[in-house]
Design a protein around this motif. Structure first.
Motif, PDB file in Angstrom:
ATOM      1  N   VAL A 172      -9.710   1.467  -3.181  1.00  0.00           N
ATOM      2  CA  VAL A 172      -9.787   2.618  -2.282  1.00  0.00           C
ATOM      3  C   VAL A 172     -10.405   2.111  -0.979  1.00  0.00           C
ATOM      4  O   VAL A 172     -11.523   1.594  -0.978  1.00  0.00           O
ATOM      5  CB  VAL A 172     -10.644   3.752  -2.869  1.00  0.00           C
ATOM      6  CG1 VAL A 172     -10.759   4.902  -1.869  1.00  0.00           C
ATOM      7  CG2 VAL A 172     -10.047   4.245  -4.185  1.00  0.00           C
ATOM      8  N   ARG A 173      -9.680   2.262   0.122  1.00  0.00           N
ATOM      9  CA  ARG A 173     -10.152   1.725   1.405  1.00  0.00           C
ATOM     10  C   ARG A 173     -10.374   2.855   2.421  1.00  0.00           C
ATOM     11  O   ARG A 173      -9.501   3.704   2.626  1.00  0.00           O
ATOM     12  CB  ARG A 173      -9.155   0.722   1.976  1.00  0.00           C
ATOM     13  CG  ARG A 173      -9.622   0.065   3.282  1.00  0.00           C
ATOM     14  CD  ARG A 173      -8.596  -0.938   3.783  1.00  0.00           C
ATOM     15  NE  ARG A 173      -8.367  -1.991   2.782  1.00  0.00           N
ATOM     16  CZ  ARG A 173      -7.421  -2.928   2.906  1.00  0.00           C
ATOM     17  NH1 ARG A 173      -6.627  -2.930   3.971  1.00  0.00           N
ATOM     18  NH2 ARG A 173      -7.279  -3.844   1.962  1.00  0.00           N
ATOM     19  N   ASN A 174     -11.538   2.853   3.014  1.00  0.00           N
ATOM     20  CA  ASN A 174     -11.862   3.781   4.096  1.00  0.00           C
ATOM     21  C   ASN A 174     -11.137   3.297   5.347  1.00  0.00           C
ATOM     22  O   ASN A 174     -11.454   2.234   5.886  1.00  0.00           O
ATOM     23  CB  ASN A 174     -13.380   3.796   4.304  1.00  0.00           C
ATOM     24  CG  ASN A 174     -13.814   4.854   5.291  1.00  0.00           C
ATOM     25  OD1 ASN A 174     -13.109   5.155   6.245  1.00  0.00           O
ATOM     26  ND2 ASN A 174     -14.995   5.402   5.064  1.00  0.00           N
ATOM     27  N   GLN A 182     -13.111  -0.709   5.394  1.00  0.00           N
ATOM     28  CA  GLN A 182     -13.852  -1.329   4.302  1.00  0.00           C
ATOM     29  C   GLN A 182     -13.527  -0.640   2.979  1.00  0.00           C
ATOM     30  O   GLN A 182     -13.229   0.555   2.936  1.00  0.00           O
ATOM     31  CB  GLN A 182     -15.368  -1.243   4.554  1.00  0.00           C
ATOM     32  CG  GLN A 182     -15.843  -1.941   5.829  1.00  0.00           C
ATOM     33  CD  GLN A 182     -15.657  -3.447   5.765  1.00  0.00           C
ATOM     34  OE1 GLN A 182     -15.902  -4.072   4.729  1.00  0.00           O
ATOM     35  NE2 GLN A 182     -15.215  -4.030   6.871  1.00  0.00           N
ATOM     36  N   SER A 183     -13.606  -1.436   1.899  1.00  0.00           N
ATOM     37  CA  SER A 183     -13.460  -0.898   0.543  1.00  0.00           C
ATOM     38  C   SER A 183     -14.845  -0.897  -0.097  1.00  0.00           C
ATOM     39  O   SER A 183     -15.118  -1.637  -1.041  1.00  0.00           O
ATOM     40  CB  SER A 183     -12.472  -1.741  -0.266  1.00  0.00           C
ATOM     41  OG  SER A 183     -11.206  -1.791   0.358  1.00  0.00           O
ATOM     42  N   ASP A 184     -15.740  -0.074   0.497  1.00  0.00           N
ATOM     43  CA  ASP A 184     -17.146  -0.080   0.090  1.00  0.00           C
ATOM     44  C   ASP A 184     -17.541   1.135  -0.729  1.00  0.00           C
ATOM     45  O   ASP A 184     -18.726   1.438  -0.886  1.00  0.00           O
ATOM     46  CB  ASP A 184     -18.042  -0.170   1.332  1.00  0.00           C
ATOM     47  CG  ASP A 184     -17.771   0.960   2.330  1.00  0.00           C
ATOM     48  OD1 ASP A 184     -16.894   1.804   2.045  1.00  0.00           O
ATOM     49  OD2 ASP A 184     -18.441   0.990   3.380  1.00  0.00           O
ATOM     50  N   PRO A 233      -8.957   9.553   7.202  1.00  0.00           N
ATOM     51  CA  PRO A 233      -7.938   8.926   6.350  1.00  0.00           C
ATOM     52  C   PRO A 233      -8.502   7.900   5.367  1.00  0.00           C
ATOM     53  O   PRO A 233      -9.463   7.191   5.649  1.00  0.00           O
ATOM     54  CB  PRO A 233      -7.006   8.262   7.366  1.00  0.00           C
ATOM     55  CG  PRO A 233      -7.871   7.985   8.546  1.00  0.00           C
ATOM     56  CD  PRO A 233      -8.846   9.127   8.619  1.00  0.00           C
ATOM     57  N   VAL A 234      -7.853   7.851   4.220  1.00  0.00           N
ATOM     58  CA  VAL A 234      -8.192   6.920   3.140  1.00  0.00           C
ATOM     59  C   VAL A 234      -6.900   6.325   2.612  1.00  0.00           C
ATOM     60  O   VAL A 234      -5.860   6.987   2.584  1.00  0.00           O
ATOM     61  CB  VAL A 234      -8.953   7.648   2.010  1.00  0.00           C
ATOM     62  CG1 VAL A 234      -8.921   6.844   0.715  1.00  0.00           C
ATOM     63  CG2 VAL A 234     -10.393   7.894   2.401  1.00  0.00           C
TER      64      VAL A 234
END
Length: 256
Positions: A145-147, A152-154, A162-163
């Motif tokens: 899952v990336r912001n 970042q995938s934090d 958006p995601v």
């Protein structure tokens, strides 16, 4: 006399079984085949239960008698006979043979044992209940899952931002499909009650591919709270849908 081992006690038997459903990749029509959980009663378990239910019987004598019957059945199999197993099934001999012609049949073949259950045995399992059903579909999964704001995938996502969700076979179908945010319960697991899930509006989804979904995070989520992203889809291929929707769940994501 044969060696007698210590006899253990069997716990109370269960009249329920668990079912695991595996996708049928041979038919490729979205159907599943079922496997029943195997809870095996051992030889000593059976002897123990008989002894407990019939207090006057010596369990060691029961075991010795059963061993004699077992040896006699094995002897009959060695003679090429089919053997009746206490009127529960018939154990018979079959042969694995890949011969392409009459001359290819081996004199010493690969023989195997098969069973043919009787009506008595079939009736014994007719009253079983299904305890739980588990779907197994390892090809469908969420891997990241990336912001898209921070790139970042934090494990974070911002409301109304958006995601991107990456994985395998994520593409949403036209019906019985969607993206949801499921809140975490007190144990840190996602809430299974779909009534508590927050759906992503269809117009907020702007990329719908097998390996990637892009959408805007619902503005109604609680800031600071954590959710799991649930993807449900019945998409199989163009113009074809599954009989049952597949569900994928992400790792927890905190809303900022």
């Amino acid at each position: 006399m044969a060696k007698i081992e210590n006899i253990s006690t069997l716990e109370n038997s269960s009249s329920s079984v668990s079912i695991t459903l595996h996708e049928n990749y041979l038919k490729k029509d979205g159907s599943y085949y079922a496997r029943v959980s195997r809870n095996t009663a051992s030889f000593k378990n059976i002897i123990s239960e008989i002894a407990e239910e019939n207090k006057g019987l010596d369990p060691h004598l029961l075991q010795y008698s059963a061993i004699l019957i077992q040896k006699k059945m094995l002897k009959m199999l060695e003679q090429g006979k089919a053997v009746n197993l206490l009127d529960l099934a018939t154990m018979y001999i079959a042969m694995k043979c890949n011969a392409k012609g009459k001359s290819d049949v081996p004199e010493k073949g690969h023989f195997v044992i098969k069973l043919s259950p009787t009506k008595i045995a079939q009736d014994a399992v007719s009253s079983l209940n299904v305890d739980k059903v588990v779907y197994v579909d390892s090809e469908h999964e969420i891997t990241e899952v990336r912001n898209l704001v921070t790139k970042q995938s934090d494990g974070t996502a911002a409301k109304d931002k958006p995601v991107a969700v990456y994985g395998s076979k994520l593409k949403l179908g036209e019906t019985d499909s969607g993206i949801y945010f499921a809140p975490l319960d007190g144990k840190g697991e996602y809430d299974r009650d779909e009534n508590n899930w927050v759906a992503v509006a269809e117009e907020k989804i702007f990329r719908n591919l097998p390996g990637e979904l892009n959408f805007f995070v619902p503005d109604s989520l609680t800031e600071g709270a954590s959710y799991c992203i649930v993807v449900k889809t019945n998409y199989l291929s163009k113009g074809r849908n599954r009989k049952d929707a597949v569900q994928m769940v992400s790792s927890p994501v905190q809303i900022t």
